[in-house]
Design a protein around this motif. Sequence first.
Motif, mmCIF file in Angstrom:
data_model
loop_
_atom_site.group_PDB
_atom_site.id
_atom_site.type_symbol
_atom_site.label_atom_id
_atom_site.label_comp_id
_atom_site.label_asym_id
_atom_site.label_seq_id
_atom_site.Cartn_x
_atom_site.Cartn_y
_atom_site.Cartn_z
ATOM 1 N N ARG A 19 -7.749 4.572 -8.196
ATOM 2 C CA ARG A 19 -7.993 4.721 -6.756
ATOM 3 C C ARG A 19 -9.091 3.768 -6.291
ATOM 4 O O ARG A 19 -8.975 3.141 -5.232
ATOM 5 C CB ARG A 19 -8.395 6.164 -6.440
ATOM 6 N N MET A 20 -10.150 3.649 -7.084
ATOM 7 C CA MET A 20 -11.240 2.742 -6.732
ATOM 8 C C MET A 20 -10.773 1.286 -6.774
ATOM 9 O O MET A 20 -11.132 0.482 -5.901
ATOM 10 C CB MET A 20 -12.409 2.956 -7.694
ATOM 11 N N ARG A 58 -8.815 0.553 -3.649
ATOM 12 C CA ARG A 58 -9.715 0.372 -2.501
ATOM 13 C C ARG A 58 -10.346 -1.018 -2.535
ATOM 14 O O ARG A 58 -10.376 -1.731 -1.526
ATOM 15 C CB ARG A 58 -10.793 1.452 -2.517
ATOM 16 N N ASN A 59 -10.849 -1.420 -3.699
ATOM 17 C CA ASN A 59 -11.484 -2.735 -3.822
ATOM 18 C C ASN A 59 -10.478 -3.864 -3.606
ATOM 19 O O ASN A 59 -10.817 -4.918 -3.044
ATOM 20 C CB ASN A 59 -12.135 -2.872 -5.199
ATOM 21 N N ASN A 75 -7.907 -3.800 -1.612
ATOM 22 C CA ASN A 75 -7.688 -3.930 -0.169
ATOM 23 C C ASN A 75 -8.856 -4.642 0.513
ATOM 24 O O ASN A 75 -8.649 -5.440 1.431
ATOM 25 C CB ASN A 75 -7.469 -2.552 0.455
ATOM 26 N N ASN A 118 0.821 -1.206 0.000
ATOM 27 C CA ASN A 118 0.000 0.000 0.000
ATOM 28 C C ASN A 118 0.858 1.261 0.000
ATOM 29 O O ASN A 118 0.477 2.282 -0.583
ATOM 30 C CB ASN A 118 -0.945 0.005 1.208
#
Length: 220
Positions: free
Chosen positions: A104-105, A108-109, A111, A56
């Motif tokens: 970015r999306m 997030r998904n 993670n 990350n």
Amino acid sequence: MVHSDIRMDKVTQAVENLKEEWNQAVAQLEGCIAAIESCGKMGKGTEEASSLPRLNGSAQDALQLLNSLQCRLDPLAEQLPTFEEVQSGQATLQSWKEQYQKLRMRLRNANLQANANIKKAAQEERELLLGGGEESTIRRRNLQTKAGMTSAAESITESLRRSRQLMVQEVERSANTLATFDESTSVLRKAEGEYQGHRSLLMRTRGLLSTMQRQDVLDR
């Protein structure tokens, strides 16, 4: 006119360089996203979970770079030599913004998926450890070995930390000793200089007294 052409060539080249940097940063980020998304799928939930902060961190670095590249492209696109190139530069900037939001999306998904994978793997590992059979016994032994290795590593680290602390203290002590020695040497040199000055004055005084005594004898 020549200077203008040179400036335009530099702007065009700068835009091309930004595009190359963008593609490299996107590739780096996509690699991080794929690695994050696969965390926990190998059946090593607790082990793979430790790699998430590093992945990350790399992903966030790539996102920051992509954001910076957008900011750098914005003013350059307006300076391109032709109207068509300006429009193309602005279109590129818009596509970058959209791609940035999608990445970015995806991060997030990824993670969320990694967390789900790790929880599932940890549950399966727990059930295996609590179960019977040879595989459970082997797994418990492996965990005990890893725990022992971790404990040994921590012990070595603590020993190294103490050794380093002692070395630092010794260096500081030596530095203080040297500083005191230097100060004492300076005082001694100063005292020696003052002594030499007093001695010289005393010798001149003696010489003057001798001269005065001889003069007194002659006057008599």
